[in-house]
Scaffold this active site. Sequence first.
Site, mmCIF file in Angstrom:
data_model
loop_
_atom_site.group_PDB
_atom_site.id
_atom_site.type_symbol
_atom_site.label_atom_id
_atom_site.label_comp_id
_atom_site.label_asym_id
_atom_site.label_seq_id
_atom_site.Cartn_x
_atom_site.Cartn_y
_atom_site.Cartn_z
ATOM 1 N N PRO A 90 13.670 -20.867 -60.975
ATOM 2 C CA PRO A 90 13.125 -19.928 -61.964
ATOM 3 C C PRO A 90 11.700 -20.290 -62.390
ATOM 4 O O PRO A 90 10.857 -19.415 -62.561
ATOM 5 C CB PRO A 90 14.113 -20.042 -63.130
ATOM 6 C CG PRO A 90 15.403 -20.449 -62.491
ATOM 7 C CD PRO A 90 15.023 -21.340 -61.345
ATOM 8 N N GLU A 116 8.166 -16.497 -48.710
ATOM 9 C CA GLU A 116 7.731 -17.525 -47.742
ATOM 10 C C GLU A 116 6.236 -17.848 -47.897
ATOM 11 O O GLU A 116 5.525 -18.067 -46.922
ATOM 12 C CB GLU A 116 8.079 -17.107 -46.311
ATOM 13 C CG GLU A 116 9.571 -16.821 -46.179
ATOM 14 C CD GLU A 116 10.185 -17.302 -44.898
ATOM 15 O OE1 GLU A 116 9.586 -18.137 -44.220
ATOM 16 O OE2 GLU A 116 11.289 -16.829 -44.595
ATOM 17 N N GLY A 117 5.784 -17.857 -49.137
ATOM 18 C CA GLY A 117 4.384 -18.153 -49.434
ATOM 19 C C GLY A 117 3.597 -16.873 -49.566
ATOM 20 O O GLY A 117 3.499 -16.085 -48.616
ATOM 21 N N TRP A 123 16.003 -16.302 -56.352
ATOM 22 C CA TRP A 123 15.534 -15.479 -55.224
ATOM 23 C C TRP A 123 15.985 -16.029 -53.885
ATOM 24 O O TRP A 123 15.198 -16.060 -52.935
ATOM 25 C CB TRP A 123 13.990 -15.389 -55.206
ATOM 26 C CG TRP A 123 13.355 -14.722 -56.353
ATOM 27 C CD1 TRP A 123 12.516 -15.294 -57.243
ATOM 28 C CD2 TRP A 123 13.455 -13.332 -56.730
ATOM 29 N NE1 TRP A 123 12.107 -14.365 -58.167
ATOM 30 C CE2 TRP A 123 12.672 -13.154 -57.870
ATOM 31 C CE3 TRP A 123 14.158 -12.236 -56.209
ATOM 32 C CZ2 TRP A 123 12.546 -11.929 -58.506
ATOM 33 C CZ3 TRP A 123 14.043 -11.020 -56.842
ATOM 34 C CH2 TRP A 123 13.239 -10.880 -57.973
ATOM 35 N N GLN A 134 1.390 8.410 -46.712
ATOM 36 C CA GLN A 134 0.272 9.350 -46.847
ATOM 37 C C GLN A 134 0.320 10.425 -45.753
ATOM 38 O O GLN A 134 0.131 11.618 -46.029
ATOM 39 C CB GLN A 134 -1.062 8.574 -46.783
ATOM 40 C CG GLN A 134 -2.247 9.349 -47.295
ATOM 41 C CD GLN A 134 -2.158 9.616 -48.801
ATOM 42 O OE1 GLN A 134 -1.410 8.956 -49.509
ATOM 43 N NE2 GLN A 134 -2.881 10.608 -49.265
HETATM 44 C C1 FAD Z 1 13.472 -10.731 -52.012
HETATM 45 C C2 FAD Z 1 13.051 -12.161 -52.084
HETATM 46 C C3 FAD Z 1 13.679 -13.091 -51.254
HETATM 47 C C4 FAD Z 1 13.351 -14.448 -51.343
HETATM 48 N N1 FAD Z 1 14.023 -15.378 -50.571
HETATM 49 C C5 FAD Z 1 13.837 -16.709 -50.808
HETATM 50 C C6 FAD Z 1 14.653 -17.691 -50.163
HETATM 51 O O1 FAD Z 1 15.510 -17.388 -49.338
HETATM 52 N N2 FAD Z 1 14.477 -19.000 -50.501
HETATM 53 C C7 FAD Z 1 13.536 -19.405 -51.399
HETATM 54 O O2 FAD Z 1 13.450 -20.605 -51.653
HETATM 55 N N3 FAD Z 1 12.728 -18.493 -52.008
HETATM 56 C C8 FAD Z 1 12.868 -17.171 -51.747
HETATM 57 N N4 FAD Z 1 12.075 -16.228 -52.373
HETATM 58 C C9 FAD Z 1 11.087 -16.690 -53.349
HETATM 59 C C10 FAD Z 1 9.640 -16.552 -52.866
HETATM 60 O O3 FAD Z 1 9.384 -17.452 -51.830
HETATM 61 C C11 FAD Z 1 8.734 -16.741 -54.088
HETATM 62 O O4 FAD Z 1 8.884 -15.582 -54.880
HETATM 63 C C12 FAD Z 1 7.279 -16.966 -53.699
HETATM 64 O O5 FAD Z 1 7.117 -18.228 -53.097
HETATM 65 C C13 FAD Z 1 6.332 -16.857 -54.896
HETATM 66 O O6 FAD Z 1 6.786 -17.616 -55.958
HETATM 67 P P1 FAD Z 1 6.888 -16.949 -57.411
HETATM 68 O O7 FAD Z 1 7.657 -15.696 -57.278
HETATM 69 O O8 FAD Z 1 7.404 -17.972 -58.342
HETATM 70 O O9 FAD Z 1 5.412 -16.541 -57.781
HETATM 71 P P2 FAD Z 1 4.296 -17.501 -58.438
HETATM 72 O O10 FAD Z 1 4.200 -18.771 -57.675
HETATM 73 O O11 FAD Z 1 4.539 -17.581 -59.893
HETATM 74 O O12 FAD Z 1 2.993 -16.650 -58.160
HETATM 75 C C14 FAD Z 1 2.605 -15.535 -58.958
HETATM 76 C C15 FAD Z 1 1.204 -15.090 -58.506
HETATM 77 O O13 FAD Z 1 0.286 -16.200 -58.686
HETATM 78 C C16 FAD Z 1 -0.370 -16.463 -57.462
HETATM 79 N N5 FAD Z 1 -0.626 -17.891 -57.320
HETATM 80 C C17 FAD Z 1 0.234 -18.932 -57.513
HETATM 81 N N6 FAD Z 1 -0.396 -20.098 -57.266
HETATM 82 C C18 FAD Z 1 -1.661 -19.773 -56.895
HETATM 83 C C19 FAD Z 1 -2.799 -20.528 -56.502
HETATM 84 N N7 FAD Z 1 -2.766 -21.879 -56.408
HETATM 85 N N8 FAD Z 1 -3.944 -19.877 -56.197
HETATM 86 C C20 FAD Z 1 -4.003 -18.506 -56.270
HETATM 87 N N9 FAD Z 1 -2.965 -17.744 -56.641
HETATM 88 C C21 FAD Z 1 -1.807 -18.377 -56.937
HETATM 89 C C22 FAD Z 1 0.598 -15.982 -56.368
HETATM 90 O O14 FAD Z 1 -0.070 -15.732 -55.145
HETATM 91 C C23 FAD Z 1 1.144 -14.729 -57.030
HETATM 92 O O15 FAD Z 1 0.240 -13.673 -56.828
HETATM 93 C C24 FAD Z 1 12.342 -14.867 -52.248
HETATM 94 C C25 FAD Z 1 11.681 -13.914 -53.045
HETATM 95 C C26 FAD Z 1 12.026 -12.586 -52.972
HETATM 96 C C27 FAD Z 1 11.334 -11.620 -53.876
#
Ligand code: FAD
Length: 392
Positions: A128, A364-365, A157, A337
């Site tokens: 989270p 995945e990043g 997620w 579109q």
């Molecule tokens: C449908 C779905 C399936 C998923 N499946 C998996 C899974 O199987 N296993 C798993 O482990 N995870 C999974 N994820 C999680 C996913 O990998 C993360 O959501 C993702 O890595 C981004 O993390 P966050 O959502 O916490 O966003 P945050 O890290 O909070 O990022 C929010 C914003 O800030 C930006 N940001 C963060 N750090 C920086 C930086 N240093 N410089 C510039 N911008 C930055 C990001 O690019 C983004 O725009 C899944 C997510 C979804 C939505």
Amino acid sequence: MNFDLSDEQKLIEQTAREFTDGEIMPVAGENSENHFFDRELVGKIAAQGFLGAIVPREYGGAGLDYTTYAIICEEIGRGCSAMRTVVSVQTSLVCSTILKWGTEEQKQRYLPLLCSGEWLGCFGLTEPGTGSAAANQKTRAAQQDDGTWLINGAKMWISLGNNASLALIFAQTDPSLGHRGLACFLVETDQPGFMPSEITAKMGLWASDTAEIALDDVTASADSMLGEVGDGFKVAMSALDSGRYSVAAGCVGLARASLEESIAYANERTQFDRPIAGFQLVQAMIADMVVKTEAARLLVYKAGSVKDAGRPSTLETSIAKYYATEAAVWCSDKAIQVHGGAGYSREHPVERYYRDARVTTIYEGTSQIQQLIIGRAVTGQDALKPMTVENA
Ligand SMILES: Cc1cc2nc3c(=O)[nH]c(=O)nc-3n(C[C@H](O)[C@H](O)[C@H](O)COP(=O)(O)OP(=O)(O)OC[C@H]3O[C@@H](n4cnc5c(N)ncnc54)[C@H](O)[C@@H]3O)c2cc1C
């Protein structure tokens, strides 16, 4: 440089294409509408050998190379991103990671079950409060006197989390050690402390299983670790090197599906007494879809050839993931579109393509993280470093 597929690759492409047309396309829209994770369809995908494509035959896989794996991901991604997500998680995040980091015993125990689809696996890295800065794990693992580990925390997620029999769980064993305390555990989910719950309110990928997982005194045996304490971050990054590649390849398929639907609709729909495909501005959208799809595929194949040569491929993989995912979002947006008002309705698959594409620049990043990996490689400056506990 040879851009032609081998005869074997052409055959597998044809098999994957026919399978997608015959088994995935007919149910993809309905499964999405019903928010239905189609376990039976996953079994059919496994029966084709598509869940263990890059796993050697001795462990129950198909023993294919990475380029051929991309061909399979493209075809499945063309039909259904939720099913392609299953392939990515099972094959890349779980199987390839066990293959790289597992002991012989771990490989023999888990890989045949995963390749056959009898078991599903999930990859529990995100929490989270921990997303892009993945090294900052709050989940804790404590070793007991008898050697077993007790794991407590929460994951967020997690794709396939509600259906997985095996979970790769990343956890911190000693916060004072920073990244040197991180470890990855092979957790069998059939125990009361492993508590997944479905995340339903998603924008897209409705036919995919996405879970939030509470971990309450979850047990992992003494020999359940992938690598050693301190390897956790490296294990995660190597998993993502393979996972991002499969996402990129799937996005080539998604971009292609957007293009193919657009060409068909533009030739059928008439306005001003002619097919809209005859208008130059519609052709401009379609031409840009062609170029982006083609470019994305070439970047994926380039990354695949580096992987097949056994060389480090993080940069090539990030370039492919960044470009192909953004291309899939762009192409599916433009497909709507081209379809006009019809594209904004559930009558056509392009609105699903758009909703399903949207997550690919996040999971995945994120695209920003891919940019930082690419930027680090070419400038030598590591903008990600302060974000990890390595520097803390
Ligand atoms: C449908 C779905 C399936 C998923 N499946 C998996 C899974 O199987 N296993 C798993 O482990 N995870 C999974 N994820 C999680 C996913 O990998 C993360 O959501 C993702 O890595 C981004 O993390 P966050 O959502 O916490 O966003 P945050 O890290 O909070 O990022 C929010 C914003 O800030 C930006 N940001 C963060 N750090 C920086 C930086 N240093 N410089 C510039 N911008 C930055 C990001 O690019 C983004 O725009 C899944 C997510 C979804 C939505």
